[in-house]
Write an enzyme that holds these catalytic residues in place. Structure first.
Site, PDB file in Angstrom:
ATOM      1  CE  LYS A 115       0.033  41.866  13.087  1.00 34.99           C
ATOM      2  NZ  LYS A 115       1.342  42.619  12.565  1.00 34.99           N
ATOM      3  CE  LYS A 196       0.866  35.254  12.838  1.00 39.71           C
ATOM      4  NZ  LYS A 196       1.799  36.405  11.873  1.00 39.71           N
ATOM      5  CE  LYS A 199       8.443  39.263  16.806  1.00 41.48           C
ATOM      6  NZ  LYS A 199       8.848  40.313  15.994  1.00 41.48           N
TER       7      LYS A 199
HETATM    8  P1  TYM Z   1       7.214  39.464  11.733  1.00 43.93           P
HETATM    9  O1  TYM Z   1       7.934  40.568  12.400  1.00 43.93           O
HETATM   10  O2  TYM Z   1       5.842  39.273  12.272  1.00 43.93           O
HETATM   11  O3  TYM Z   1       7.831  38.239  11.624  1.00 43.93           O
HETATM   12  C1  TYM Z   1       9.057  38.044  11.191  1.00 43.93           C
HETATM   13  C2  TYM Z   1       9.359  36.811  10.480  1.00 43.93           C
HETATM   14  O4  TYM Z   1       9.239  35.707  11.070  1.00 43.93           O
HETATM   15  C3  TYM Z   1       7.933  34.827  10.514  1.00 43.93           C
HETATM   16  N1  TYM Z   1       7.102  34.281  11.581  1.00 43.93           N
HETATM   17  C4  TYM Z   1       6.648  32.984  11.482  1.00 43.93           C
HETATM   18  N2  TYM Z   1       7.219  31.988  10.534  1.00 43.93           N
HETATM   19  C5  TYM Z   1       6.719  30.689  11.121  1.00 43.93           C
HETATM   20  N3  TYM Z   1       5.795  30.781  11.921  1.00 43.93           N
HETATM   21  C6  TYM Z   1       5.524  31.476  12.978  1.00 43.93           C
HETATM   22  N4  TYM Z   1       4.635  31.161  13.957  1.00 43.93           N
HETATM   23  C7  TYM Z   1       5.910  32.932  12.611  1.00 43.93           C
HETATM   24  N5  TYM Z   1       5.753  34.322  13.122  1.00 43.93           N
HETATM   25  C8  TYM Z   1       6.571  34.893  12.333  1.00 43.93           C
HETATM   26  C9  TYM Z   1       7.224  35.905   9.565  1.00 43.93           C
HETATM   27  O5  TYM Z   1       6.749  35.360   8.638  1.00 43.93           O
HETATM   28  C10 TYM Z   1       8.538  36.873   9.127  1.00 43.93           C
HETATM   29  O6  TYM Z   1       9.179  36.300   8.017  1.00 43.93           O
HETATM   30  N6  TYM Z   1       5.437  42.169   7.879  1.00 43.93           N
HETATM   31  C11 TYM Z   1       6.743  41.391   8.249  1.00 43.93           C
HETATM   32  C12 TYM Z   1       8.003  42.438   8.258  1.00 43.93           C
HETATM   33  C13 TYM Z   1       8.126  42.878   7.027  1.00 43.93           C
HETATM   34  C14 TYM Z   1       8.792  42.241   5.985  1.00 43.93           C
HETATM   35  C15 TYM Z   1       8.863  43.402   4.974  1.00 43.93           C
HETATM   36  C16 TYM Z   1       9.165  41.023   5.559  1.00 43.93           C
HETATM   37  C17 TYM Z   1       8.069  44.169   6.694  1.00 43.93           C
HETATM   38  N7  TYM Z   1       8.376  44.457   5.485  1.00 43.93           N
HETATM   39  C18 TYM Z   1       9.364  43.045   3.670  1.00 43.93           C
HETATM   40  C19 TYM Z   1       9.720  40.837   4.310  1.00 43.93           C
HETATM   41  C20 TYM Z   1       9.718  41.918   3.400  1.00 43.93           C
HETATM   42  C21 TYM Z   1       5.975  40.878   9.747  1.00 43.93           C
HETATM   43  O7  TYM Z   1       5.393  41.472  10.159  1.00 43.93           O
HETATM   44  O8  TYM Z   1       7.040  40.061  10.009  1.00 43.93           O
END
Ligand code: TYM
Length: 328
Positions: A115, A196, A199
Site C-alpha cells: 500500500k 490480487k 478495490k
Molecule cells: P478488505 O476490506 O481489504 O477485504 C475484506 C475481505 O475480503 C478478502 N479479500 C480477498 N479474498 C480473496 N481474494 C481477493 N482478491 C481479496 N480481496 C479481499 C480479504 O482477505 C478480507 O477477508 N484488514 C482487513 C479488514 C479488517 C479485518 C479486521 C479482517 C480489519 N480488521 C479483523 C478480519 C479481522 C481488510 O482490509 O480487508
C-alpha cells in the site's frame, strides 16, 4: 446466551463496491458461519481512513458496506453487525498493543509495503499501524477463528504474536486465533493476473452489484495472453477458470476445460459464459440490496443494536486488560 459457542470475528473495509474477491474470500463464509458460531462482523471504517479518504463519500460507503452484508444474507438475529468506530475500545486496545508491538514486526508486513508503494504521497502512521488495530479488533472479542482471504493471513499471524507478547508480559489472558479459510483463496485481478483483485484498481474487479452488461464488458477486457512455463496454464486463464469453477455449473466448466485441453477454446466464449454465470449467481443478492437500500431506518437500528452488543463484550475485555497492565 451463546456461552459455549466458539467466536468468529471479521471485518471488511468500506472502500467502494465489494468485489468477487471480498465475496469469496470473506462474505460467503460469513453467511455459513453465522449459523454455527457466535459471530461479530464489522465495517472497518477506521482502517479505511488510512487510505485516501473522501469525507463526502465515506458515510455512503459505510452504509453501502452494511447493506452489502445484509444483502448477501447476514441476519442480525444470528450475528452481531456493527461499525468499528462506534466502539472506542478498538482504538484504545490498539494503543495498548502499540506499546508491546516491535517496530520490526510491522515493517515486515507485505500489505504495508504494497500500500505504501501505491499511495506514495500518503504514507501515514495509521497505514503502518494498521495491523495492530486489526489485532485489537480480533482479540477484543476473544475470537477463535477469523474468516479472511489469503491476503490477510500475515495480519492474523501478527495478532497471535501480539497476544503472546501480552500474555508473557502481563499474564495469560488472550488465546490463539486461527484463520478460517475454506480454500487458500486469492482471486486475481482481471487486468493483471499477477496481482490480487483489489478495490484500489476498479478495472481489475468484478463487483457483486455490477449489472450483467458491465460484468460482460469487464470480462471482455480480462487479460488471457500472459506468459506461462510450457505445459502450464497462463495465470489470466487460470483465474478465469477459477471464477467459472466458483460461480458456474459443472457442465460449463467441463465443456471449456475440454476445449482448453484440445486447444480449441475461444476465450471470448469462455468470458461470455462466465459473465452470464456470475450475473445469474448474484441476481437475487442484487435484488435484496436494492430493497435494503430503500429502508435506511432498519439498517440504522441494526447498527445501533449491534454496537450495544459488541460494545458490552469489548468494554469487558478492555477493563480486564487495563487491570492487568496496571491502569487504574
Ligand atoms: P478488505 O476490506 O481489504 O477485504 C475484506 C475481505 O475480503 C478478502 N479479500 C480477498 N479474498 C480473496 N481474494 C481477493 N482478491 C481479496 N480481496 C479481499 C480479504 O482477505 C478480507 O477477508 N484488514 C482487513 C479488514 C479488517 C479485518 C479486521 C479482517 C480489519 N480488521 C479483523 C478480519 C479481522 C481488510 O482490509 O480487508
Amino acid at each position: 446466551m451463546h456461552m459455549n459457542k466458539e467466536v468468529i470475528v471479521s471485518g471488511i473495509q468500506p472502500t467502494g463496491d465489494m468485489h468477487l474477491g471480498n465475496y469469496l474470500g470473506a462474505l460467503k463464509d460469513f453467511v455459513d458461519l453465522q449459523n454455527k458460531f457466535e459471530c461479530y462482523f464489522f465495517i472497518a471504517d477506521l482502517h479505511s481512513i488510512t487510505g485516501d479518504n473522501d469525507p463526502q463519500e465515506k458515510p455512503k460507503q459505510i452504509i453501502d458496506a452494511v447493506e452489502t452484508l445484509l444483502a448477501v444474507g447476514l441476519d442480525p438475529k444470528k450475528c452481531t453487525i456493527f461499525i468499528q468506530s462506534h466502539i472506542p475500545a478498538h482504538t484504545e486496545l490498539a494503543w495498548i498493543f502499540n506499546t508491546i508491538t516491535p517496530m520490526g514486526e510491522l515493517e515486515r508486513m507485505t500489505q504495508y509495503k504494497d500500500k505504501s508503494g501505491k499511495q506514495k504521497n500518503n504514507i501515514n502512521v495509521g497505514l503502518f499501524d494498521y495491523p495492530v488495530l486489526q489485532a485489537a479488533d480480533i482479540l477484543l472479542y476473544h475470537a477463535n477463528f477469523v474468516p479472511v482471504g489469503a491476503d490477510q493471513v500475515q495480519h492474523l499471524e501478527l495478532t497471535n504474536v501480539i497476544a503472546r507478547k501480552f500474555n508473557n508480559k502481563y499474564g495469560e489472558y488472550f488465546h490463539e486465533i486461527k484463520p478460517y479459510i475454506q480454500k487458500p483463496l486469492r482471486i486475481m485481478s482481471l487486468t493483471n493476473p499477477e496481482r490480487k483483485m483489489s478495490k484500489s484498481e476498479p478495472a481489475s474487479t468484478i463487483n457483486i452489484f455490477d449489472e450483467p452488461e458491465i460484468i460482460k464488458k469487464k470480462l471482455a477486457k480480462a487479460v488471457t495472453a500472459t506468459d506461462a512455463p510450457q505445459g502450464q496454464m497462463p495465470k489470466g486463464v487460470a483465474n478465469l477458470f477459477s471464477l467459472l469453477e466458483m460461480f458456474g455449473s459443472m457442465n460449463t466448466l467441463h465443456k471449456f476445460k475440454k476445449e482448453y485441453d484440445h486447444g480449441t477454446i475461444k476465450y471470448s466464449e469462455l468470458k461470455n459464459a462466465i459473465a452470464e454465470e456470475i450475473a445469474n449467481y448474484f441476481a437475487e443478492i442484487r435484488q435484496a440490496k436494492s430493497k435494503i437500500s430503500g429502508n435506511k431506518k432498519d439498517t440504522y437500528l441494526i447498527l445501533e443494536q449491534g454496537a450495544a452488543k459488541a460494545g458490552n463484550v469489548a468494554s469487558r475485555t478492555l477493563r480486564a486488560v487495563k487491570e492487568k497492565i496496571g491502569l487504574i
